[in-house]
Design an enzyme around this catalytic site. Sequence first.
Site, PDB file in Angstrom:
ATOM      1  N   PRO A 132      -0.097  -2.337  -8.138  1.00 32.73           N
ATOM      2  CG  PRO A 132      -0.808  -4.524  -8.615  1.00 32.73           C
ATOM      3  CD  PRO A 132      -1.296  -2.959  -8.428  1.00 32.73           C
ATOM      4  CD  GLU A 133       4.959   1.489  -8.858  1.00 33.42           C
ATOM      5  OE1 GLU A 133       6.227   1.753  -9.482  1.00 33.42           O
ATOM      6  OE2 GLU A 133       4.682   2.164  -8.183  1.00 33.42           O
ATOM      7  NE  ARG A 158     -10.257   0.405  -4.712  1.00 32.45           N
ATOM      8  CZ  ARG A 158      -9.685   1.340  -4.876  1.00 32.45           C
ATOM      9  NH1 ARG A 158      -8.482   1.639  -4.190  1.00 32.45           N
ATOM     10  NH2 ARG A 158     -10.043   2.599  -5.318  1.00 32.45           N
TER      11      ARG A 158
END
Length: 261
Positions: A2-3, A106
């Site tokens: 995610p940016e 994760r």
Amino acid sequence: VPELPEVEAVTRNLRAAAPWARIVAAGQWRPTSAENLSRAVGDTLTGVARRGKHILLALQSGATLEVHLRMTGHLLVLPDARFRGERARVWLDLEDGRAVVLDDPRALGRVKLWPAGANPCPGLGPEANTPDFSEQYLQSALHGSKRPIKLALLDQSLVAGLGNIYAAEALFQAAIHPARPAGRLAAPRLRRLHRSIVGVLELALDSAIRAYGRPGGFSKGENFPLAVYGRAGEPCPRCGALVRRIAQGGRSTYYCPRCQR
Ligand SMILES: [Zn+2]
């Protein structure tokens, strides 16, 4: 990963879930998933903001819950706290039965409670999608820099929210080689780079809003058409030369050796 666009989309979805009820319980998967989380119990969310790639949940007491999604994190509101999934790493159960959950396969995402008055994200530069990130600003920020332009763009103190994927895409759009010294770009090329960054992020935000808007939506903006990122060995969409991968600052950079100079 995610940016700015993905984190912004998640932030907007959260905002739409207001008004908030009191937090009646909080939990975490591992001790490292969240810091000082128990202090949020009894408090109430009052707002959701984004700064760079961080999500900031404001609490009535003045404290802030800072959330970093890292690789695979997604922060969402469950209509019923009882249906928290097995990938929930951090959760805040609300008095009205809902829950705010960090869903993260994760488990790299992190949550931290900052006391009132603390700055959860010190040293961040202007947001890449605001007028503060202007062409003039970019020019002065890069002035005299010998760093490769790609690494400069990943520096969050220079510009907040840009990451590995969209920096590579913006450099491709601007036809600039990622290893070119940042301070040596002539004004017309800098202008093109600035325009490319803003344009790529706008498109990516649209794509992220669609991707995260689906019920149960979890994605990393997969609708966004990537020209070079992750495409080593594939033909450049503009000229057909094979996209190359190099390492910069320990991370992969993708570029077209013919288009990008
Ligand atoms: Zn090319």
